[in-house]
Design a protein around this motif. Structure first.
Motif, PDB file in Angstrom:
ATOM      1  N   TRP A 253       0.781  -1.235   0.000  1.00  0.00           N
ATOM      2  CA  TRP A 253       0.000   0.000   0.000  1.00  0.00           C
ATOM      3  C   TRP A 253       0.819   1.295   0.000  1.00  0.00           C
ATOM      4  CZ3 TRP A 253       0.877   2.860   4.320  1.00  0.00           C
ATOM      5  CH2 TRP A 253       1.246   2.193   5.490  1.00  0.00           C
ATOM      6  N   PRO A 254       2.055   1.356   0.584  1.00  0.00           N
ATOM      7  CA  PRO A 254       2.782   2.634   0.491  1.00  0.00           C
ATOM      8  C   PRO A 254       3.072   3.050  -0.946  1.00  0.00           C
ATOM      9  CG  PRO A 254       3.714   1.276   2.236  1.00  0.00           C
ATOM     10  CD  PRO A 254       2.769   0.407   1.480  1.00  0.00           C
ATOM     11  N   ALA A 255       3.548   2.095  -1.749  1.00  0.00           N
ATOM     12  CA  ALA A 255       3.823   2.425  -3.156  1.00  0.00           C
ATOM     13  C   ALA A 255       2.533   2.742  -3.895  1.00  0.00           C
ATOM     14  CB  ALA A 255       4.555   1.269  -3.827  1.00  0.00           C
ATOM     15  N   ALA A 256       1.477   1.991  -3.596  1.00  0.00           N
ATOM     16  CA  ALA A 256       0.188   2.238  -4.250  1.00  0.00           C
ATOM     17  C   ALA A 256      -0.351   3.623  -3.912  1.00  0.00           C
ATOM     18  CB  ALA A 256      -0.811   1.162  -3.838  1.00  0.00           C
ATOM     19  N   ALA A 257      -0.005   4.117  -2.734  1.00  0.00           N
ATOM     20  CA  ALA A 257      -0.464   5.446  -2.323  1.00  0.00           C
ATOM     21  C   ALA A 257       0.323   6.559  -2.996  1.00  0.00           C
ATOM     22  CB  ALA A 257      -0.358   5.578  -0.807  1.00  0.00           C
ATOM     23  N   GLY A 258       1.471   6.214  -3.562  1.00  0.00           N
ATOM     24  CA  GLY A 258       2.292   7.226  -4.214  1.00  0.00           C
ATOM     25  C   GLY A 258       3.505   7.640  -3.414  1.00  0.00           C
ATOM     26  N   LEU A 259       3.774   6.964  -2.294  1.00  0.00           N
ATOM     27  CA  LEU A 259       4.958   7.272  -1.503  1.00  0.00           C
ATOM     28  C   LEU A 259       6.205   6.729  -2.192  1.00  0.00           C
ATOM     29  CD1 LEU A 259       3.682   6.405   2.100  1.00  0.00           C
ATOM     30  CD2 LEU A 259       4.393   8.675   1.300  1.00  0.00           C
ATOM     31  N   ALA A 260       7.301   7.441  -2.069  1.00  0.00           N
ATOM     32  CA  ALA A 260       8.579   6.949  -2.586  1.00  0.00           C
ATOM     33  C   ALA A 260       9.022   5.774  -1.718  1.00  0.00           C
ATOM     34  CB  ALA A 260       9.623   8.055  -2.545  1.00  0.00           C
ATOM     35  N   VAL A 261       9.387   4.662  -2.349  1.00  0.00           N
ATOM     36  CA  VAL A 261       9.814   3.465  -1.618  1.00  0.00           C
ATOM     37  C   VAL A 261      11.145   2.983  -2.176  1.00  0.00           C
ATOM     38  CG1 VAL A 261       7.451   2.763  -1.075  1.00  0.00           C
ATOM     39  CG2 VAL A 261       8.529   1.917  -3.172  1.00  0.00           C
ATOM     40  N   ASP A 262      11.841   2.143  -1.374  1.00  0.00           N
ATOM     41  CA  ASP A 262      13.103   1.587  -1.841  1.00  0.00           C
ATOM     42  C   ASP A 262      12.852   0.305  -2.631  1.00  0.00           C
ATOM     43  OD1 ASP A 262      12.584  -0.421  -0.007  1.00  0.00           O
ATOM     44  OD2 ASP A 262      14.184   0.132   1.371  1.00  0.00           O
ATOM     45  N   SER A 263      13.917  -0.405  -2.969  1.00  0.00           N
ATOM     46  CA  SER A 263      13.792  -1.585  -3.832  1.00  0.00           C
ATOM     47  C   SER A 263      12.988  -2.716  -3.195  1.00  0.00           C
ATOM     48  CB  SER A 263      15.187  -2.100  -4.204  1.00  0.00           C
ATOM     49  OG  SER A 263      15.921  -2.445  -3.030  1.00  0.00           O
ATOM     50  N   ARG A 264      12.852  -2.714  -1.865  1.00  0.00           N
ATOM     51  CA  ARG A 264      12.093  -3.769  -1.187  1.00  0.00           C
ATOM     52  C   ARG A 264      10.699  -3.307  -0.761  1.00  0.00           C
ATOM     53  NH1 ARG A 264      15.045  -6.459   3.591  1.00  0.00           N
ATOM     54  NH2 ARG A 264      15.747  -4.341   4.066  1.00  0.00           N
ATOM     55  N   GLY A 265      10.328  -2.093  -1.143  1.00  0.00           N
ATOM     56  CA  GLY A 265       8.987  -1.612  -0.857  1.00  0.00           C
ATOM     57  C   GLY A 265       8.844  -0.840   0.433  1.00  0.00           C
ATOM     58  N   PHE A 266       9.953  -0.549   1.131  1.00  0.00           N
ATOM     59  CA  PHE A 266       9.886   0.222   2.367  1.00  0.00           C
ATOM     60  C   PHE A 266       9.877   1.712   2.045  1.00  0.00           C
ATOM     61  CE2 PHE A 266      12.108  -3.729   3.703  1.00  0.00           C
ATOM     62  CZ  PHE A 266      11.126  -4.207   4.562  1.00  0.00           C
ATOM     63  N   VAL A 267       9.195   2.485   2.878  1.00  0.00           N
ATOM     64  CA  VAL A 267       9.069   3.927   2.647  1.00  0.00           C
ATOM     65  C   VAL A 267      10.432   4.595   2.778  1.00  0.00           C
ATOM     66  CG1 VAL A 267       7.994   6.066   3.450  1.00  0.00           C
ATOM     67  CG2 VAL A 267       6.704   3.916   3.500  1.00  0.00           C
ATOM     68  N   SER A 268      10.818   5.322   1.758  1.00  0.00           N
ATOM     69  CA  SER A 268      12.103   6.033   1.780  1.00  0.00           C
ATOM     70  C   SER A 268      11.958   7.322   2.581  1.00  0.00           C
ATOM     71  CB  SER A 268      12.553   6.374   0.356  1.00  0.00           C
ATOM     72  OG  SER A 268      12.847   5.205  -0.376  1.00  0.00           O
ATOM     73  N   THR A 269      12.851   7.500   3.557  1.00  0.00           N
ATOM     74  CA  THR A 269      12.791   8.699   4.396  1.00  0.00           C
ATOM     75  C   THR A 269      14.123   9.425   4.375  1.00  0.00           C
ATOM     76  OG1 THR A 269      13.534   7.626   6.445  1.00  0.00           O
ATOM     77  CG2 THR A 269      11.182   7.503   5.927  1.00  0.00           C
ATOM     78  N   ASN A 270      14.062  10.689   4.790  1.00  0.00           N
ATOM     79  CA  ASN A 270      15.288  11.460   4.941  1.00  0.00           C
ATOM     80  C   ASN A 270      15.849  11.259   6.344  1.00  0.00           C
ATOM     81  OD1 ASN A 270      13.728  13.041   6.656  1.00  0.00           O
ATOM     82  ND2 ASN A 270      13.368  14.629   5.121  1.00  0.00           N
ATOM     83  N   ALA A 271      16.832  12.030   6.702  1.00  0.00           N
ATOM     84  CA  ALA A 271      17.476  11.873   8.005  1.00  0.00           C
ATOM     85  C   ALA A 271      16.568  12.268   9.163  1.00  0.00           C
ATOM     86  CB  ALA A 271      18.761  12.698   8.047  1.00  0.00           C
ATOM     87  N   ILE A 287       8.954  -0.317   8.647  1.00  0.00           N
ATOM     88  CA  ILE A 287       8.275   0.192   7.456  1.00  0.00           C
ATOM     89  C   ILE A 287       9.079   1.277   6.753  1.00  0.00           C
ATOM     90  CG2 ILE A 287       6.976   1.980   8.688  1.00  0.00           C
ATOM     91  CD1 ILE A 287       5.676  -0.172   5.784  1.00  0.00           C
ATOM     92  N   GLY A 288       9.998   1.931   7.480  1.00  0.00           N
ATOM     93  CA  GLY A 288      10.760   3.020   6.886  1.00  0.00           C
ATOM     94  C   GLY A 288      12.229   2.665   6.705  1.00  0.00           C
ATOM     95  N   THR A 289      12.848   3.257   5.696  1.00  0.00           N
ATOM     96  CA  THR A 289      14.285   3.096   5.464  1.00  0.00           C
ATOM     97  C   THR A 289      14.880   4.458   5.144  1.00  0.00           C
ATOM     98  OG1 THR A 289      14.066   0.839   4.599  1.00  0.00           O
ATOM     99  CG2 THR A 289      16.071   2.043   4.034  1.00  0.00           C
ATOM    100  N   GLN A 290      15.843   4.882   5.975  1.00  0.00           N
ATOM    101  CA  GLN A 290      16.512   6.148   5.686  1.00  0.00           C
ATOM    102  C   GLN A 290      17.348   6.008   4.411  1.00  0.00           C
ATOM    103  OE1 GLN A 290      17.878   6.782  10.020  1.00  0.00           O
ATOM    104  NE2 GLN A 290      17.934   8.836   9.102  1.00  0.00           N
ATOM    105  N   ARG A 291      17.135   6.902   3.492  1.00  0.00           N
ATOM    106  CA  ARG A 291      17.774   6.796   2.185  1.00  0.00           C
ATOM    107  C   ARG A 291      19.292   6.917   2.281  1.00  0.00           C
ATOM    108  NH1 ARG A 291      15.742  10.963  -2.239  1.00  0.00           N
ATOM    109  NH2 ARG A 291      16.609  12.374  -0.663  1.00  0.00           N
ATOM    110  N   GLU A 292      19.783   7.839   3.100  1.00  0.00           N
ATOM    111  CA  GLU A 292      21.224   8.081   3.176  1.00  0.00           C
ATOM    112  C   GLU A 292      21.915   7.173   4.190  1.00  0.00           C
ATOM    113  OE1 GLU A 292      22.575   9.967   0.997  1.00  0.00           O
ATOM    114  OE2 GLU A 292      20.628  10.600   0.200  1.00  0.00           O
TER     115      GLU A 292
END
Length: 747
Positions: A253-271, A287-292
């Protein structure tokens, strides 16, 4: 109470570690004008670090679970027990399958991950460990299958080379007799626990083999069949049960909602734990993965993200600067080995010992103590403002110990009503019949007014509930169904209803959100009963409440003097109660931080069950009269009914069904605030009751959305009960009989 208007809504989606810690901190430092709402599919969320210990039998279910409903009630956070299925970022709404959307201004995600079931056959044939919050139920199902299996020895396989797989298989080995089950641990490589020092894997392998677990190495699962695993090298192992503890992925559902996600489908977040695509969305835990600076999916990171998440949500709402979360590069790892022994690792240091388990146990219990031993906060501020002497008089009036203002807080729902003695004295002085309005009579239990009009007889009832639940949609359903229950006690056709709705003050957007949810609940309940909503009135105030007036037309069979006139009751007629008692006590206990969340959920299931079908079944069984059991409690309503019929009754307390947890709470001294008034029925000269105070308090307990009490001919009672049970009133029971005297006795 809301002493300030609500300006912003923050939705916490998921009951993970970050969110429960945030809620605890929010209770201490709430931001005025901001309303927090936690949405979770269950009222109990597990602490994953103690899950293996529960499987091994070292902990109870309650030991390892945070009671979300209890925590939210204590913290003043709205709780909605529903499973979210979608997220609309444009409209800022959480979607559900069977209720209206929940709007928000800011949303935080802490829902965990989902199992990676991409291996062919895994979806159909394995038992996944994740999501962790529902694994206990799945484990219980496995235990039941093992206990009922005709096989002398069952084969169970655990797939997963990480810490989760190791702790799971060793915990199962500890609790399952070796003659009952043979356990297999499947590793993709030679060593488990990749990414950790070799010594950790060596100790884990030794512990597994020492426990009699068959370790299968270099087994890369490429297919799962109904009774076996298939490896890439074509090896196959037959199994009766397969538990899946491999790497997880993000939900769809995060990707379906339009949220940016990583290669495994986890929500990409900033610091700052913010979504990189939508700044009003935060994501923590699995559910979240810090991008950096990505980190492992482990609870220790979610715990440390909580204070940063708390501060950043506040600063986002206030327009301030957000903090940066820096995940630690190394952390202490403690893995249980099934028995009360554990492996500790941090950096190059690795130790296995009994004392390590005791250390882990202390850390885990200390963490859970933050939620099981909540400080007293929910105190009625009005009581505290009273002078000492006046406060003591008030507390004494409500049976509370000196200084325990919290215990004397006024209950909600029917527990907030004016007591029957006060009500009767006032009505005796002011009741009148204006010219032109001929009141035929009240129903025998005074549930409804029956008014003669030209050509028809009007049945009318009114009821009012303040917010016994903080979910507006749920309150709307409960209040409408509660008001309709009075009308179904007589043979009438429901026609229409009007409402008076009070919603907390706030911005226009917030008020619209609340009113929409409230009226959606009313609409659903009225539609189910084929009752038209004819209008109403609204007002803003400090609290939410709802009054409902129901109009109905009396059927010909119910008209006084008609062919279907009800006969008098006879000695021996059965008293049938359709729903268990204890709703007032359960919710009073919730306000005092004593009631378990699942017990509240169980009570709500009963409260949301319409009494219409029960009334129809009882009426077809020849019910003489009936009343719904609400604010005055079972004894209060029965006494009123018997007084109108000039009859008596004998009740058998052992046959009276009770809500889960209600008797335990009553024995702990929990009472509804209406108990002092309701107990006065016990002082009536025609009432005889020789029971414990705890049981008597439940017989006088106010019921919001309670069941029906019907008088049914003895010859029809069995048939009536069978039909009630078949219709879903599983707790319906014969609790007594009409007596030959006018005394109400309880034994």
């Amino acid at each position: 109470m809301n002493s300030v208007p609500i300006v912003q809504d923050v939705c916490l989606l998921g009951g993970g570690h970050s969110h429960v810690l945030l809620i605890r901190r929010w209770a201490m430092q709430a931001l005025p004008g901001v309303r927090l709402t936690l949405v979770s599919s269950g009222s109990m969320t597990p602490y994953s670090g103690m899950l293996p210990g529960m499987i091994a039998g070292h902990y109870s279910v309650d030991d390892i679970h945070v009671d979300l409903r209890k925590l939210c009630t204590w913290a003043g956070v709205r709780f909605i027990e529903e499973t979210a299925i979608s997220l609309d970022l444009a409209r800022r709404e959480v979607g559900f399958e069977s209720r209206p959307e929940l709007a928000f201004d800011v949303v935080s995600l802490d829902t965990g991950s989902t199992p990676d079931l991409s291996v062919p056959g895994a979806m159909e044939y394995v038992t996944p460990v994740k999501p962790v919050h529902s694994f206990h139920a799945r484990w219980q199902q496995i235990r039941e299958r093992l206990d009922s299996s005709s096989e002398e020895r069952v084969s169970i396989g655990v797939v997963g080379s990480g810490a989760g797989g190791f702790e799971l298989v060793t915990a199962m080995r500890h609790v399952l007799d070796s003659e009952q089950a043979r356990l297999f641990w499947f590793l993709r490589k030679d060593m488990p626990l990749s990414g950790r020092p070799d010594r950790v894997g060596e100790l884990a392998l030794a512990a597994a083999r020492r426990a009699g677990i068959t370790v299968v190495t270099r087994f890369d699962v490429v297919q799962v069949k109904a009774d076996r695993l298939v490896a890439a090298d074509e090896r196959e192992v037959e199994l009766d049960e397969i538990l899946w503890c491999t790497g997880a992925v993000g939900p769809a559902w995060p990707a379906a909602a339009g949220l940016a996600v990583d290669s495994r489908g986890f929500v990409s977040t900033n610091a700052c734990l913010q979504s990189v695509s939508h700044d009003f969305v935060f994501a923590t835990g699995d559910i979240g993965t810090q991008r950096e600076t990505p980190s492992a999916k482990a609870g220790v990171f979610a715990v440390r993200q909580a204070p940063v998440l708390f501060e950043n949500i506040r600063q986002y709402l206030l327009g301030g600067k957000l903090e940066v979360y820096r995940p630690q590069k190394d952390f202490l790892s403690l893995m249980a080995t099934g028995e009360k022994r554990a492996i500790a690792n941090r950096g190059p240091l690795t130790i296995e010992a009994d004392w390590v388990w005791r250390w882990k146990d202390h850390i885990d219990r200390t963490f859970m103590g933050k939620f099981s031993e909540l400080p007293v906060m929910n105190v009625n501020p009005g009581i505290l403002k009273l002078p000492d002497a006046l406060r003591e008089r008030y507390l004494d009036a409500y049976g509370a110990r000196a200084g325990h203002a919290r215990a004397a807080m006024r209950c909600r729902g029917c527990g907030s009503k004016v007591g029957e003695p006060v009500l009767e004295r006032v009505l005796a002085d002011v009741r009148s019949h204006p010219a032109g309005i001929a009141a035929s009579k009240l129903s025998p239990a005074a549930d409804t007014a029956i008014l003669d009009l030209p050509g028809r007889t009007l049945v009318q009832s009114i009821d009012h509930l303040d917010a016994i639940v903080d979910d507006p949609y749920l309150l709307g359903r409960l209040a409408a169904m509660h008001a309709l229950s009075d009308v179904v006690t007589v043979d009438a056709q429901v026609h229409s209803a009007q409402v008076i709705a009070s919603v907390p003050s706030g911005t226009e957007v917030v008020v619209e959100r609340d009113l929409k949810l409230l009226m959606s609940g009313v609409s659903v309940a009225l539609e189910e009963e084929q009752c038209a909503l004819a209008g109403g009135h609204t007002v803003q105030s400090e609290t939410m409440s709802l009054g409902v007036v129901v109009n109905a037309v009396l059927n010909d069979s119910g008209r006084p003097g008609g062919a279907g006139r009800l006969p008098s009751v006879n000695a021996g007629d059965a008293l049938i109660l359709t729903q268990p008692l204890g709703i007032g006590t359960v919710f009073a206990g919730l306000m005092q931080g004593r009631t378990r969340g699942p017990d509240v959920g169980n009570a709500l299931q009963h409260m949301l069950k319409s009494n219409r079908s029960a009334a129809e079944i009882a009426r077809k069984a020849g019910a003489r009269y009936m009343t719904d059991v609400t604010g005055f409690g079972l004894l209060g309503h029965l006494h009123r009914l018997l007084d109108g019929l000039q009859a008596g009754a004998q009740l058998d307390s052992a046959r009276i069904p009770l809500m889960e947890g209600a008797l335990t709470l009553a024995e702990q001294g929990v009472r509804s605030s209406l108990w002092p008034e309701n107990r006065q029925v016990l002082e009536s000269p025609d009432v005889r009751a020789a029971l414990s105070t705890s049981m008597l308090s439940l017989l006088c307990d106010p019921q919001t959305g309670g069941g029906l009490l019907a008088i049914v001919p003895a010859s029809r009672q069995d048939d009536c009960l069978d039909q009630l049970h078949a219709a879903g009133y599983a707790d319906a029971a014969v609790i007594g009989v009409i007596a030959p005297t006018t005394t109400l006795s309880v034994s």
